[in-house]
Design a protein around this motif. Structure first.
Motif, PDB file in Angstrom:
ATOM      1  N   ALA A   1       0.816  -1.221   0.000  1.00  0.00           N
ATOM      2  CA  ALA A   1       0.000   0.000   0.000  1.00  0.00           C
ATOM      3  C   ALA A   1       0.845   1.263   0.000  1.00  0.00           C
ATOM      4  O   ALA A   1       0.330   2.352  -0.289  1.00  0.00           O
ATOM      5  CB  ALA A   1      -0.929  -0.006   1.215  1.00  0.00           C
ATOM      6  N   VAL A   2       2.118   1.121   0.332  1.00  0.00           N
ATOM      7  CA  VAL A   2       3.000   2.285   0.452  1.00  0.00           C
ATOM      8  C   VAL A   2       3.789   2.469  -0.841  1.00  0.00           C
ATOM      9  O   VAL A   2       4.607   1.613  -1.213  1.00  0.00           O
ATOM     10  CB  VAL A   2       3.953   2.126   1.653  1.00  0.00           C
ATOM     11  CG1 VAL A   2       4.948   3.287   1.689  1.00  0.00           C
ATOM     12  CG2 VAL A   2       3.151   2.079   2.952  1.00  0.00           C
ATOM     13  N   ASN A   3       3.537   3.555  -1.514  1.00  0.00           N
ATOM     14  CA  ASN A   3       4.212   3.864  -2.774  1.00  0.00           C
ATOM     15  C   ASN A   3       5.519   4.593  -2.475  1.00  0.00           C
ATOM     16  O   ASN A   3       5.583   5.824  -2.512  1.00  0.00           O
ATOM     17  CB  ASN A   3       3.292   4.713  -3.656  1.00  0.00           C
ATOM     18  CG  ASN A   3       3.899   4.985  -5.025  1.00  0.00           C
ATOM     19  OD1 ASN A   3       5.016   4.548  -5.331  1.00  0.00           O
ATOM     20  ND2 ASN A   3       3.168   5.712  -5.853  1.00  0.00           N
ATOM     21  N   ASN A   4       6.562   3.831  -2.185  1.00  0.00           N
ATOM     22  CA  ASN A   4       7.818   4.478  -1.804  1.00  0.00           C
ATOM     23  C   ASN A   4       8.496   5.162  -2.980  1.00  0.00           C
ATOM     24  O   ASN A   4       9.202   6.155  -2.805  1.00  0.00           O
ATOM     25  CB  ASN A   4       8.766   3.497  -1.105  1.00  0.00           C
ATOM     26  CG  ASN A   4       9.167   2.313  -1.954  1.00  0.00           C
ATOM     27  OD1 ASN A   4       8.568   2.043  -2.987  1.00  0.00           O
ATOM     28  ND2 ASN A   4      10.190   1.598  -1.511  1.00  0.00           N
TER      29      ASN A   4
ATOM     30  N   LYS B   1       6.749  14.631   7.012  1.00  0.00           N
ATOM     31  CA  LYS B   1       5.985  14.586   5.765  1.00  0.00           C
ATOM     32  C   LYS B   1       5.864  13.153   5.245  1.00  0.00           C
ATOM     33  O   LYS B   1       4.815  12.758   4.727  1.00  0.00           O
ATOM     34  CB  LYS B   1       6.638  15.474   4.713  1.00  0.00           C
ATOM     35  CG  LYS B   1       6.583  16.964   5.028  1.00  0.00           C
ATOM     36  CD  LYS B   1       7.286  17.771   3.942  1.00  0.00           C
ATOM     37  CE  LYS B   1       7.251  19.253   4.258  1.00  0.00           C
ATOM     38  NZ  LYS B   1       7.970  20.052   3.224  1.00  0.00           N
ATOM     39  N   ILE B   2       6.932  12.392   5.383  1.00  0.00           N
ATOM     40  CA  ILE B   2       6.898  10.997   4.937  1.00  0.00           C
ATOM     41  C   ILE B   2       5.877  10.207   5.748  1.00  0.00           C
ATOM     42  O   ILE B   2       5.074   9.439   5.201  1.00  0.00           O
ATOM     43  CB  ILE B   2       8.297  10.356   5.059  1.00  0.00           C
ATOM     44  CG1 ILE B   2       9.263  10.988   4.053  1.00  0.00           C
ATOM     45  CG2 ILE B   2       8.226   8.845   4.849  1.00  0.00           C
ATOM     46  CD1 ILE B   2      10.713  10.658   4.332  1.00  0.00           C
ATOM     47  N   ALA B   3       5.897  10.401   7.069  1.00  0.00           N
ATOM     48  CA  ALA B   3       4.955   9.687   7.931  1.00  0.00           C
ATOM     49  C   ALA B   3       3.518  10.054   7.588  1.00  0.00           C
ATOM     50  O   ALA B   3       2.623   9.188   7.551  1.00  0.00           O
ATOM     51  CB  ALA B   3       5.259  10.006   9.397  1.00  0.00           C
ATOM     52  N   GLN B   4       3.273  11.314   7.318  1.00  0.00           N
ATOM     53  CA  GLN B   4       1.926  11.743   6.944  1.00  0.00           C
ATOM     54  C   GLN B   4       1.491  11.101   5.626  1.00  0.00           C
ATOM     55  O   GLN B   4       0.334  10.680   5.472  1.00  0.00           O
ATOM     56  CB  GLN B   4       1.882  13.268   6.834  1.00  0.00           C
ATOM     57  CG  GLN B   4       2.032  13.970   8.175  1.00  0.00           C
ATOM     58  CD  GLN B   4       2.289  15.469   8.040  1.00  0.00           C
ATOM     59  OE1 GLN B   4       2.608  15.959   6.958  1.00  0.00           O
ATOM     60  NE2 GLN B   4       2.143  16.199   9.142  1.00  0.00           N
ATOM     61  N   ALA B   5       2.433  11.021   4.678  1.00  0.00           N
ATOM     62  CA  ALA B   5       2.116  10.403   3.392  1.00  0.00           C
ATOM     63  C   ALA B   5       1.804   8.922   3.549  1.00  0.00           C
ATOM     64  O   ALA B   5       0.849   8.402   2.938  1.00  0.00           O
ATOM     65  CB  ALA B   5       3.283  10.597   2.427  1.00  0.00           C
ATOM     66  N   VAL B   6       2.596   8.221   4.358  1.00  0.00           N
ATOM     67  CA  VAL B   6       2.359   6.789   4.583  1.00  0.00           C
ATOM     68  C   VAL B   6       1.006   6.574   5.256  1.00  0.00           C
ATOM     69  O   VAL B   6       0.250   5.660   4.902  1.00  0.00           O
ATOM     70  CB  VAL B   6       3.504   6.176   5.411  1.00  0.00           C
ATOM     71  CG1 VAL B   6       3.149   4.762   5.874  1.00  0.00           C
ATOM     72  CG2 VAL B   6       4.793   6.153   4.593  1.00  0.00           C
ATOM     73  N   ALA B   7       0.671   7.423   6.214  1.00  0.00           N
ATOM     74  CA  ALA B   7      -0.628   7.309   6.885  1.00  0.00           C
ATOM     75  C   ALA B   7      -1.767   7.462   5.871  1.00  0.00           C
ATOM     76  O   ALA B   7      -2.760   6.722   5.918  1.00  0.00           O
ATOM     77  CB  ALA B   7      -0.742   8.361   7.980  1.00  0.00           C
ATOM     78  N   ALA B   8      -1.616   8.412   4.953  1.00  0.00           N
ATOM     79  CA  ALA B   8      -2.648   8.616   3.931  1.00  0.00           C
ATOM     80  C   ALA B   8      -2.744   7.427   2.982  1.00  0.00           C
ATOM     81  O   ALA B   8      -3.837   7.041   2.551  1.00  0.00           O
ATOM     82  CB  ALA B   8      -2.336   9.891   3.146  1.00  0.00           C
TER      83      ALA B   8
ATOM     84  N   ILE C   1       7.900  13.881  -2.385  1.00  0.00           N
ATOM     85  CA  ILE C   1       8.354  14.494  -1.134  1.00  0.00           C
ATOM     86  C   ILE C   1       9.858  14.729  -1.144  1.00  0.00           C
ATOM     87  O   ILE C   1      10.338  15.786  -0.711  1.00  0.00           O
ATOM     88  CB  ILE C   1       7.951  13.607   0.068  1.00  0.00           C
ATOM     89  CG1 ILE C   1       6.432  13.531   0.173  1.00  0.00           C
ATOM     90  CG2 ILE C   1       8.553  14.154   1.369  1.00  0.00           C
ATOM     91  CD1 ILE C   1       5.933  12.619   1.271  1.00  0.00           C
ATOM     92  N   MET C   2      10.618  13.757  -1.661  1.00  0.00           N
ATOM     93  CA  MET C   2      12.080  13.881  -1.666  1.00  0.00           C
ATOM     94  C   MET C   2      12.604  14.569  -2.927  1.00  0.00           C
ATOM     95  O   MET C   2      13.811  14.736  -3.080  1.00  0.00           O
ATOM     96  CB  MET C   2      12.716  12.492  -1.521  1.00  0.00           C
ATOM     97  CG  MET C   2      12.250  11.702  -0.301  1.00  0.00           C
ATOM     98  SD  MET C   2      12.478  12.570   1.255  1.00  0.00           S
ATOM     99  CE  MET C   2      14.255  12.564   1.396  1.00  0.00           C
TER     100      MET C   2
END
Length: 532
Positions: A312-315, A383-390, A322-323
């Motif tokens: 589910a996580v689009n790294n 920001k990364i944590a917020q994105a992963v939560a979403a 973000i990066m």
């Protein structure tokens, strides 16, 4: 008589107000003052060190501090070779013995002479320190040959002995022996409460801590009796923690500071286009991940659920958005160039498959998890944590996210207060095994393995492979073992991989040799810095 710096632990560690005071010690030479001439480096970083004790935490920030205030036996060069420091030379005596010839005429900040006894004392302390003992599990009792010769021994043939000696920063055994004015042992290694070592230092490094206000300002002065005379011209470092990325960049551009680290990716182009400052970047080896705690969430024991979270996580998307492309998507621990790296691992993001896996596991309606992440430790960590939560919300997982400063985060991480926790790791040995030993090995308080495995994930076969690799001197066979271990973690969805973080620094043009003192470990050797 000698004036010692005695500061209570930081408010971040104790939750108490701090105050500095002096303490008189007898039969010791005076602490040296700063160098007569030189330059002041105004250094701004995202968070200050958490202690004056180099062993209190195994982290990049504390190792950066150690290279300023203490000296290692050997250190890495920029091209990843070994450079003599407190050890002038070394030779392999037998398969388990590495003999070091120590530099003569070196003194600690206290005035005490540096000898082999200090190396042995420090190694014994490392073997007991919570964060370090896993690294030094292969090490046996050293043998002091004479004051300036010591045999570092391992309990079995071990190919990374010299690597690990880059993390032996000898401490002043005389200074740290005995009891303090509270009647407590000076050598106590205490993470979050008062200890003598947390508020006092006596290293052999180029700088001494003369004052600090946690979260506000540190002042480090050049040690006049520093052994390395062929070094930089910085006589003072004024270290200011600036947690906000934009504020840190603005301070550099305004000329209020001379050096900042790290640099947020969104400001790379802005700094590159500014004439009076320079940006320095380097591909990094620090992997950023999330861990899923199988002891807190029953569903995480189901491989299908772990796989759903990973997919589910689009790294790749996180790196691009973000990066800003200034990171490398990761699907394993080991970066390219490391023995355990597997070049053909495929990206894992697949939202539709993630939804099907949740349905197959009986969690189509999802569930709620708690998550913690720092907001000033890794580049764009909040920001990364917020994105992963979403992203997890798209498989009906509600994430209760808390972010916090680094000083608070580590205590929360160690206590495993959340179901999903962020962790970044740079291999202390510059080797694949270190990632697994600390992040994925079955937690073992006796050996220190799994010290940062807040997932409580355990795969005995993985541990067996990494342990066997530690004693394998055939590098091809060793690499095959580590690659097998990495593939097992990948196939078992042991953690949520994100990316390898890009290293970045920016400095004023007044800094003459910035590129020469930085390295892939992100330990700038500020003692070697020259300023115009």
């Amino acid at each position: 008589m000698k004036r010692l710096l005695l500061l209570a632990l930081s408010a971040a560690l104790l939750g108490l107000a701090i105050a500095g005071c002096g303490e008189q010690k007898k039969e010791e030479a005076p602490k040296a003052e700063s160098a007569v001439a030189g330059k002041t480096l105004r250094l701004a970083i995202d968070a200050d060190p958490v202690s004056l004790d180099p062993h209190v935490q195994l982290s990049g920030g504390m190792l950066q501090y150690s290279h300023m205030v203490f000296d290692p036996l050997v250190r890495w060069t920029k091209d990843m070779k070994f450079e003599p420091r407190l050890a002038e030379s070394w030779e392999q005596i037998d398969p388990t013995t590495l003999r070091f010839h120590l530099r003569k005429g070196v003194t600690f900040h206290s005035g005490n002479p540096f000898t082999a006894k200090d190396v042995a004392w420090t190694l014994a302390r490392l073997k007991q320190a919570i964060d370090y003992k896993g690294l030094y599990e292969p090490f046996g009792e050293p043998v002091i040959v004479d004051d300036h010769t010591i045999d570092i021994k391992t309990v079995r043939p071990y190919g990374l002995t010299l690597n690990m000696c880059t993390y032996i920063f000898p401490m002043d055994s005389v200074f740290y022996t005995g009891t303090d004015d509270k009647g407590l042992p000076k050598d106590a290694n205490v993470k979050t409460e008062y200890s003598f070592a947390n508020g006092n230092e006596s290293g052999t490094g180029p700088f001494m801590v003369t004052s600090y206000e946690p979260g506000q300002k540190w002042v480090l002065k050049r040690f006049q009796n520093y052994w390395d005379k062929d070094t930089g011209n910085v006589s003072e470092i004024v270290l200011t923690p600036i947690t906000e990325d934009a504020t840190r960049v603005a301070a550099l551009l305004a000329g209020d500071v001379d050096w900042i680290m790290p640099v947020p990716p969104q400001d790379y182009e802005r700094i590159r286009s500014t004439e009076k400052v320079k940006l320095i970047t380097m591909p990094g080896t620090r992997v950023i991940t999330f861990q899923m705690n199988v002891n807190r969430v029953e569903a995480f024991k189901d491989k299908r659920v772990r796989e759903a979270f990973v997919r589910a996580v689009n790294n790749v998307g996180i790196v691009q958005t973000i990066m800003k492309g200034d990171a490398t998507p990761a699907f394993q621990n080991s970066p390219q160039g490391y023995a355990g790296h597997i070049a053909d691992l495929a990206p894992l993001y697949d939202l539709e498959k993630a939804k099907q896996l949740m349905k197959d596991a009986g969690y189509e309606q999802g569930f709620t998890v708690s998550m913690i992440a720092p907001n000033n430790r890794y580049v764009n960590d909040e920001k990364i944590a917020q994105a992963v939560a979403a992203m997890l919300a798209k498989i009906n997982v509600k994430v209760e996210l808390r972010t916090m400063p680094k000083a608070q985060f580590w205590d929360e991480f160690d206590a495993q207060v959340a179901d999903v926790q962020m962790i970044g790791w740079h291999a202390d040995t510059e080797d694949s095994a270190n990632y697994i030993e600390y992040l994925n090995a079955c937690p073992n308080k006796e050996t220190g393995w799994g010290q940062y495995n807040s997932a409580n994930y355990c795969n005995a076969k993985v541990d067996e492979l990494v342990l066997a690799a530690g004693g394998e001197t055939d590098m091809a066979k060793r690499a095959a073992m580590l690659q097998e271990a990495e593939r097992m973690l990948y196939d078992d969805f042991a953690f949520i991989p994100l990316h390898w973080q890009m290293l970045s620094w920016a400095a004023s043009n007044k800094v003459a040799n910035a590129e020469e003192i930085i390295n892939v470990m992100d330990f700038p050797y500020f003692g070697d810095l020259n300023m115009e």
